[in-house]
Scaffold this motif. Sequence first.
Motif, PDB file in Angstrom:
ATOM      1  N   VAL A 245       0.845  -1.182   0.000  1.00 52.42           N
ATOM      2  CA  VAL A 245       0.000   0.000   0.000  1.00 52.42           C
ATOM      3  C   VAL A 245       0.882   1.233   0.000  1.00 52.42           C
ATOM      4  N   ARG A 246       0.609   2.187  -0.858  1.00 50.91           N
ATOM      5  CA  ARG A 246       1.341   3.449  -0.836  1.00 50.91           C
ATOM      6  C   ARG A 246       0.361   4.593  -1.037  1.00 50.91           C
ATOM      7  N   MET A 247       0.829   5.786  -0.738  1.00 50.44           N
ATOM      8  CA  MET A 247      -0.008   6.964  -0.922  1.00 50.44           C
ATOM      9  C   MET A 247      -0.211   7.251  -2.406  1.00 50.44           C
ATOM     10  N   LEU A 248      -1.435   7.589  -2.767  1.00 55.86           N
ATOM     11  CA  LEU A 248      -1.755   8.024  -4.122  1.00 55.86           C
ATOM     12  C   LEU A 248      -1.923   9.542  -4.080  1.00 55.86           C
ATOM     13  N   THR A 249      -1.262  10.221  -4.977  1.00 58.53           N
ATOM     14  CA  THR A 249      -1.302  11.685  -5.002  1.00 58.53           C
ATOM     15  C   THR A 249      -2.115  12.152  -6.195  1.00 58.53           C
ATOM     16  N   VAL A 250      -3.144  12.944  -5.922  1.00 56.90           N
ATOM     17  CA  VAL A 250      -3.999  13.507  -6.975  1.00 56.90           C
ATOM     18  C   VAL A 250      -3.754  15.011  -7.027  1.00 56.90           C
ATOM     19  N   ALA A 251      -3.427  15.514  -8.198  1.00 57.89           N
ATOM     20  CA  ALA A 251      -3.271  16.954  -8.402  1.00 57.89           C
ATOM     21  C   ALA A 251      -4.605  17.508  -8.900  1.00 57.89           C
ATOM     22  N   LEU A 252      -5.215  18.372  -8.106  1.00 54.53           N
ATOM     23  CA  LEU A 252      -6.467  19.016  -8.497  1.00 54.53           C
ATOM     24  C   LEU A 252      -6.160  20.424  -8.991  1.00 54.53           C
ATOM     25  N   VAL A 316       5.259  16.858  -7.505  1.00 54.45           N
ATOM     26  CA  VAL A 316       4.801  16.019  -6.382  1.00 54.45           C
ATOM     27  C   VAL A 316       4.574  14.572  -6.813  1.00 54.45           C
ATOM     28  N   ASP A 317       5.069  14.207  -7.992  1.00 56.49           N
ATOM     29  CA  ASP A 317       4.896  12.833  -8.500  1.00 56.49           C
ATOM     30  C   ASP A 317       3.429  12.429  -8.503  1.00 56.49           C
ATOM     31  N   ALA A 318       2.569  13.284  -9.007  1.00 54.39           N
ATOM     32  CA  ALA A 318       1.133  13.008  -8.993  1.00 54.39           C
ATOM     33  C   ALA A 318       0.815  11.753  -9.796  1.00 54.39           C
ATOM     34  N   ASP A 319      -0.136  10.978  -9.286  1.00 54.52           N
ATOM     35  CA  ASP A 319      -0.616   9.789  -9.995  1.00 54.52           C
ATOM     36  C   ASP A 319      -1.783  10.119 -10.916  1.00 54.52           C
ATOM     37  N   LEU A 320      -2.369  11.294 -10.723  1.00 53.88           N
ATOM     38  CA  LEU A 320      -3.507  11.698 -11.534  1.00 53.88           C
ATOM     39  C   LEU A 320      -3.615  13.214 -11.495  1.00 53.88           C
TER      40      LEU A 320
END
Length: 480
Positions: A245-252, A316-320
């Motif tokens: 499990v790792r953190m998922l980073t979303v850029a809004l 921030v290495d966003a995933d989305l």
Amino acid sequence: MPATPPLPPDTLIARRRPGKTRRTFLKAGGTLLLSVLAPLSARAAQIMAVRVWPADDYTRVTLENDSDLKTSHFLVKDPDRLVVDIEGLELNPTLKTLVAKIQSNDPYIKQVRVGQNRPNVVRLVFDLKAPIRPQVFTLDPVGVYKHRLIFDLYPVQPIDPIAAMIEKGEWSSDGKPVGQPPATPEEAPAATLGNALPLPDNKLPAPGVPSEALPRPDIAAVPPKAEPPAPPKAESKKVPNDKLVRMLTVALDPGHGGEDPGAIGAKGSREKDIVLAIAKRLKFKIEEHPNMRVMLTRDGDFFVPLNKRVEKARKVDADLFVSIHADAFVSPSARGSSVFVLSEKGASSSAARWLANKENQADLIGGANAKGHDPQLASVLLDLSTTAQINDSLKVGKAVLAQIGGINKLHNGAVERAGFAVLKAPDIPSILIETAFISNPDEEARLLDNAYQDQIADAIVKGIRQYFAKNPPLAKSRLT
């Protein structure tokens, strides 16, 4: 001998008073010259509006005027000051209002002094709270704006998005979740970790996530009160990768901001305000999930150039990447929500092409510094926009569109494609959501309604979660 005929009266006057006649002609000539020069004085530059946009990223000061202005500026130390001389300008009441527009919470400006330094030159002195890196430039008339003189006051050390999130308590310096349950099964409730999204098979955590990430527990296998036996130390880290499990980073990305209001509704509502409110609701709802966090490209009313929005997401290495907008059209009857992804070959419809062209003009309206753009970098980003990125964007776009369709009419039943500049991150799945038509009076009223904003945020979260559940993000391989 015949008598000499008398001279005409005007000749007699000229002969008798030649000095007075010359003075008369000179006076007349001077009057004529003044009459010619008078219009030039009337055309001197006039300040029509002053605006200040303070933000953590930078503070912008805008002087809107009726003609182009020439300036010079320099920095002074001990204490830190920015001095700006504006030529061809006389001090007027509008410019004086700049003093009162500086807010006490401005990160960079303590106060400003305005005065007539010498004829036709106005001097502005910005007393600073910290050393800054100024950008001073002019913008040609565009949209509703006339000529603009822009002062952008950036910190000497650029704001790091991750550092900013750490300071706000949204990101920990060691890469672990902030404000979330502990990552170990022994310390965290199994039901909470059970909602976390796993990594795919044979994939490692993203950079910045501890390599000793612990397994996602099997809820059914963990007795509710029994203490699990301690495994042998040598085998404690040998866990299946599909359970990591790792953190998922979303850029809004709330669209527009600052000088760029976006679309304007019939009731005067501004797109930039509505989409920021929706993005903040969306951030809160996403971060209710245990392994998800959010970076906002702007968290206040200030302008962010399109390329900077992409750059922030990549830092921030966003995933989305999710850009939030409220559509507008020339006809008030247009309605419905839409989801867009990047197109490599052309827009999927004329409407999509029209919308992309309009959104891509945000830098012109918002006031991006043309000298600050790197055209070579922009070209590289476009070239690196891969088919894989677009395919992933389509997957998340379809998931989000399906959820939005449950609360609002869809303008188009399929995900649309167009050349949106803000979707050109080469390594991040990216979508642009048009939440509704602000130009439609009924939909404008819905966009202003708290309940609808909550509904649209809930729908987007569900779509994002569905996408990640089926397409767990890969380990990041940053492009440099």
